[in-house]
Design a protein around this motif. Structure first.
Motif, short mmCIF file in Angstrom:
data_model
loop_
_atom_site.label_atom_id
_atom_site.label_comp_id
_atom_site.label_asym_id
_atom_site.label_seq_id
_atom_site.Cartn_x
_atom_site.Cartn_y
_atom_site.Cartn_z
N SER A 255 16.97 -51.02 -36.88
CA SER A 255 15.90 -50.39 -36.09
C SER A 255 14.54 -50.72 -36.67
O SER A 255 14.37 -50.85 -37.89
CB SER A 255 16.09 -48.87 -36.06
OG SER A 255 15.97 -48.33 -37.36
N ILE A 256 13.55 -50.86 -35.78
CA ILE A 256 12.17 -51.12 -36.18
C ILE A 256 11.33 -49.90 -35.80
O ILE A 256 11.29 -49.50 -34.63
CB ILE A 256 11.61 -52.38 -35.50
CG1 ILE A 256 12.45 -53.60 -35.88
CG2 ILE A 256 10.15 -52.59 -35.90
CD1 ILE A 256 12.00 -54.88 -35.20
N THR A 257 10.69 -49.31 -36.78
CA THR A 257 9.80 -48.17 -36.54
C THR A 257 8.37 -48.67 -36.44
O THR A 257 7.86 -49.30 -37.38
CB THR A 257 9.90 -47.14 -37.68
OG1 THR A 257 11.24 -46.67 -37.76
CG2 THR A 257 8.96 -45.97 -37.43
N ALA A 258 7.71 -48.42 -35.32
CA ALA A 258 6.30 -48.79 -35.15
C ALA A 258 5.44 -47.65 -35.69
O ALA A 258 5.23 -46.64 -35.02
CB ALA A 258 6.00 -49.05 -33.68
N ALA A 259 4.96 -47.80 -36.90
CA ALA A 259 4.19 -46.72 -37.55
C ALA A 259 2.74 -46.70 -37.09
O ALA A 259 2.06 -45.69 -37.22
CB ALA A 259 4.25 -46.88 -39.07
N GLY A 260 2.23 -47.84 -36.56
CA GLY A 260 0.83 -47.91 -36.15
C GLY A 260 -0.10 -47.98 -37.35
O GLY A 260 0.30 -48.29 -38.47
N CYS A 261 -1.36 -47.66 -37.11
CA CYS A 261 -2.35 -47.64 -38.19
C CYS A 261 -2.27 -46.31 -38.93
O CYS A 261 -2.33 -45.24 -38.31
CB CYS A 261 -3.76 -47.84 -37.62
SG CYS A 261 -3.99 -49.46 -36.87
N LEU A 262 -2.13 -46.37 -40.23
CA LEU A 262 -1.94 -45.17 -41.04
C LEU A 262 -3.00 -45.08 -42.13
O LEU A 262 -3.54 -46.10 -42.56
CB LEU A 262 -0.56 -45.19 -41.70
CG LEU A 262 0.66 -45.21 -40.80
CD1 LEU A 262 1.92 -45.40 -41.64
CD2 LEU A 262 0.75 -43.92 -40.00
#
Length: 372
Positions: A255-262
Motif C-alpha cells: 500500500s502507498i500512503t499519500a501523506a501530502g505536504c507535512l
C-alpha cells in the motif's frame, strides 16, 4: 570585520515558508542555528513579490520586495542594520523566470557602490543551466554565466554545495578566489539524536520530494522500486510531498500512503521509524539534495534508482547509498543494509547543520581578512 561579526546579518532568498522552497527552508534552518549557537540574528529579504506571509517568521524580521527591480531591492536593503553582512542564496531560476536575474545583480552592484563597507557573501546553490538546443536553458545559458561572473566580482566570499560547481566558479575568477569551499547541504527536516537501528523500525519505505522528482520515481523507476521493496520486505510506502494527480494506491500489493505536504517535525517522525528512502535523482547531484541529506540524517537506507561510476562529494555507490540492481531478493543481507545506513549517517555528520552554521560564522567573521 577583524574577526568579529555584527549581531545581525541579512539573508536574501527567493522565498520562505509557507511556500515550499528548498532554498528558503535551508536559509531559515541556518538562521535558527546561527541564532542558537552564536547569537546572530537574521533579517530576511524575500525576492518574490507574490509571497504571502507575516513580517515576522520564527522571530526573524521578514521584508519582501514589491516588484523585481534593482530599485525595489535597494529600497529594502536600506532597512538593514548598518554594516550588516549580506548572505545571498543564489539560484538563478529562483529570482527570474529564465534564470537571468539581471535586476538582482544590478541592485547589488548599486548597493555595493553606495555602501562600500558592506560585505557580500554568496552561496551558489546553482550556477548556470544547460540543455539541448531546443530548450530555453541552452539559449539563456550564456547570459546566466555572465551574471554569475558579475556576482563573483561583487562577492567578498563565495561557496557552494557541489565540488564541480566550486571548480567552475574558481575558473571564472582564479585571481580573486584561490579556494572556494564546497559543502553538501544539510537536512531541512531535522537531525534526530541517536536514531534507532533498522531492526527497531517499521518496514516502511519513504518517497519524499517535489512533484517532478516523485513522478519520475513512479514513471521511470518503478522496476527498481519494486526490486528494493521485495529485497527489504517493505510493507508500506509513504509518499511525502505535494499531492500527485496520479498516485497508485499500491504496487505489488504494497500500500502507498499519500501523506501530502507535512511539517518538518512530522516528516522527521516518519523517517525516524522507516528503514529506507528512495530517490530517482542523479547521484552526481546528491550533495545539493536536501532529500538525500534528510535520509542520511535519519539513518535510513538511501536508495538510488541510478548510479554513477565516479564518487561524488565523497559518496560511493554501494557504500553510502544502495542500488536495487545489486541485490538478490533470495539472499537478504540486513547487516549490509545497516552498514550503508550507518555510513551515510556518518558522512552526513561532518557537514550537519551545526557544523555548517560554524562554517558560515567563520566566513562571515573573517570578511576583512584577505582571501588566502
Amino acid at each position: 570585520m577583524n574577526g568579529q561579526i555584527n549581531k545581525e546579518i541579512c539573508q536574501i532568498v527567493p522565498s520562505l515558508p509557507p511556500d515550499i522552497n528548498g532554498v528558503g527552508d535551508y536559509a531559515l534552518n541556518l538562521a535558527n542555528q546561527l541564532r542558537l549557537d552564536f547569537g546572530i540574528n537574521t533579517h530576511f529579504i524575500i525576492c518574490d513579490p507574490a509571497w504571502v506571509g507575516s513580517d515576522k517568521l520564527e522571530g526573524f524580521q521578514v521584508d519582501r520586495i514589491s516588484y523585481r527591480s534593482a530599485k525595489s531591492l535597494i529600497a529594502q536593503l536600506v532597512n538593514i542594520e548598518p554594516k550588516s553582512p549580506i548572505l545571498l542564496h543564489y539560484v538563478g531560476y529562483g529570482y527570474a523566470k529564465r534564470g537571468c536575474p539581471t535586476w538582482l545583480i544590478n541592485g547589488l552592484k548599486t548597493w555595493n557602490h553606495q555602501c562600500q563597507q558592506v560585505h557580500l557573501v554568496t552561496m551558489f546553490h546553482e550556477t548556470s543551466a544547460f540543455g539541448p538546443i531546443w530548450t530555453s536553458a541552452f539559449w539563456f545559458s550564456a547570459t546566466q554565466r555572465f551574471l554569475v561572473k558579475q556576482l563573483i566580482r561583487l562577492s567578498d566570499r563565495i561557496f557552494t554545495s557541489k565540488r564541480s560547481y566550486a571548480e567552475l566558479l574558481q575558473s571564472y575568477a582564479p585571481r580573486k578566489f584561490t579556494t572556494i569551499p564546497s559543502i553538501p547541504v544539510f537536512s531541512t527536516v531535522g537531525e534526530p539524536k541517536n536514531p534507532s537501528s533498522l531492526s527497531e523500525r517499521t518496514r516502511r519505505l519513504v518517497i519524499f520530494g517535489g512533484r517532478s522528482q516523485r513522478i519520475k520515481v513512479y514513471e521511470d523507476s518503478l522496476e527498481q522500486l519494486l526490486q528494493i521493496c521485495r529485497y527489504l520486505d517493505i510493507q508500506q510506502i509513504c509518499d511525502i510531498g505535494p499531492v500527485l494527480d496520479t498516485l497508485p494506491a499500491e504496487i505489488d500489493n504494497i500500500s502507498i500512503t499519500a501523506a501530502g505536504c507535512l511539517p518538518s517535525e512530522k516528516i522527521s517522525t516518519i523517517l525516524s521509524n522507516s528503514i529506507a528512502g528512495f530517490f530517482s535523482y542523479h547521484p552526481a547531484f546528491l550533495g545539493k539534495s536536501t532529500i538525500f541529506a534528510a535520509y542520511c540524517a535519519h539513518r535510513v537506507i538511501p536508495i538510488s534508482a541510478t548510479m554513477t561510476d565516479l564518487p561524488e562529494e565523497g559518496l560511493q555507490p554501494g557504500k553510502h547509498y544502495a542500488l536495487p540492481d545489486q541485490y538478490n531478493t533470495e539472499r537478504r543481507n540486513m547487516a549490509l543494509m545497516q552498514a550503508i545506513a550507518d555510513q551515510a549517517y556518518a558522512w552526513y555528520q561532518v557537514h550537519n547543520l551545526s557544523a555548517q552554521a560554524k562554517t558560515y560564522y567563520t566566513l562571515l567573521s573573517d570578511l576583512d581578512v584577505p582571501q588566502p
